[in-house]
Design an enzyme around this catalytic site. Sequence first.
Site, mmCIF file in Angstrom:
data_model
loop_
_atom_site.group_PDB
_atom_site.id
_atom_site.type_symbol
_atom_site.label_atom_id
_atom_site.label_comp_id
_atom_site.label_asym_id
_atom_site.label_seq_id
_atom_site.Cartn_x
_atom_site.Cartn_y
_atom_site.Cartn_z
ATOM 1 N N SER A 1 0.831 -1.198 0.000
ATOM 2 C CA SER A 1 0.000 0.000 0.000
ATOM 3 C C SER A 1 0.874 1.259 0.000
ATOM 4 O O SER A 1 1.716 1.420 -0.872
ATOM 5 C CB SER A 1 -0.966 -0.054 1.191
ATOM 6 O OG SER A 1 -1.963 0.903 1.088
ATOM 7 N N HIS B 1 -6.111 -6.110 -2.140
ATOM 8 C CA HIS B 1 -5.038 -5.253 -1.637
ATOM 9 C C HIS B 1 -4.129 -6.001 -0.671
ATOM 10 O O HIS B 1 -2.907 -5.826 -0.689
ATOM 11 C CB HIS B 1 -5.676 -4.055 -0.940
ATOM 12 C CG HIS B 1 -4.758 -2.904 -0.708
ATOM 13 N ND1 HIS B 1 -4.193 -2.173 -1.730
ATOM 14 C CD2 HIS B 1 -4.317 -2.331 0.455
ATOM 15 C CE1 HIS B 1 -3.451 -1.199 -1.216
ATOM 16 N NE2 HIS B 1 -3.509 -1.286 0.098
ATOM 17 N N ASP C 1 -7.766 -5.485 -6.679
ATOM 18 C CA ASP C 1 -7.648 -4.334 -5.776
ATOM 19 C C ASP C 1 -7.897 -3.060 -6.572
ATOM 20 O O ASP C 1 -7.419 -2.915 -7.699
ATOM 21 C CB ASP C 1 -6.242 -4.311 -5.176
ATOM 22 C CG ASP C 1 -5.971 -3.050 -4.365
ATOM 23 O OD1 ASP C 1 -6.899 -2.566 -3.695
ATOM 24 O OD2 ASP C 1 -4.829 -2.562 -4.411
#
Length: 470
Positions: free
Chosen positions: A168, A447, A391
């Site tokens: 991330s 994710h 994601d």
Amino acid sequence: MALVLLSCLLLGSVLVEGAPSGDEIVYMPGLAKQPSFQQYSGFLTVSGGIHLHYWFVESEADPNSVPLVLWLNGGPGCSSLDGLLTEHGPFLIQPDGVTLEYNPYSWNKIANVLYLESPAGVGFSYSDDKNYKTNDTEVAHNNYLALKEFFRLFPEFTKNDFYITGESYAGVYVPSLAVEVSQDPAINLKGIAVGNGLSSYETNDNSLIFFAYYHGILGSQLWASLQKFCCPGGNCEFYNNPDMNCSLRVQEAMHDVYSTGLNIYNLYEACAGGAPGEVRDNGDHIMVYHPAMLSPKVSPHWNRKLAALSLVQKPVHMDPPCINSTASFTFLNNAYVRKALNIPTEVQQWEVCSFDVYQGYGRVYQTMKDHYLKLLNTMKYRVLVYNGDVDMACNFLGDQWFVDSLEQKLQVQRRPWMYNDGDQQQIGGFVKEFSNLTFLTIKGAGHMVPTDKPVAAFIMFSRYLKNEPF
């Protein structure tokens, strides 16, 4: 720790000769059986009165012969203990918030893993002055200083191969830290791995429009308007386009992605607790749902909303949208667990993401291209960029474009990569290999890749560390 240091000084020693006994986790609540490997939890103190909490799990294999891996979650402002307890740690938190179960695909089966809560204000990390305003360059430097302190406390690991990994917003944390670490010959850096990382706001936002349309989120009329106003000559520029007609359509598209209740971390998974909206008053506190990788240019109302929330009289808590962190919150704030992790009583309660850190965070870099090129141009480090392909926070297409923009020499054309799940061979995703650089997708993962596809994630991680063909 002070007693350990005093004892060493009394003995005339100038070095800590091994792991700090005061940081050892001697009993882990929630487990039916205590682990066979050693683990430690404590604080790495750096300049400015900053105390970064770490949780270090030694490998189930021989700790002396396998790599040391640093793991960083993103945010900015989210805790790396989320990676430990819900993704690839040695044990996973159960829904009751009390029980831990061993993870058969834990990354510490093949590596020593250091989970660092960064920056100060995240999780159990804190600073003496309680000022949690920081930025990308400060975070990179403080993380480097924390690593130096870790190696001072654990000198036996200085010889191990060392990798920096994360997901991330760690797409910024990891390469910026790696560039600084690469200047220090005392650290045996071998490479970096970034999962669903923010590499470039421009490629992330531009690619998200394509991702959304081709996954059925945007209607044909909106898509036609986007093409008309944002793609003169066939070259689409959705990010920061000066044409007002374009920017209005982009805002409409981003609303469909972020604000209609879809799970932005995994398009095909339901939202835990239902579609959250952006803000919810829970009576004793305000709950804000973390806006993932929204670039400041995409949602200008968001910063105004954050500023207004900072003035309210109730505490403001921040959670990732569609993610239920209640079990981790309950477990890590249990008094017995905090004591086991050597957390002083005066340290703040643990939260998965910090509103204060996010609200005051300064984003220095719009793209990480220069950092990647500095690492790749040395020809010394192996770089892995991997993405779960469903994601939307940091979509695979944007990272694929980013990797291609680095213009490295292609070694292996894009192809499927395979793995065995039980007695069946499965397609793990697709992989494209360059000199010292690999781009890889994990089919059906969002994710948090190790949460969604633990077997594929473990095999990917193992092949990367062992430098085996994907």
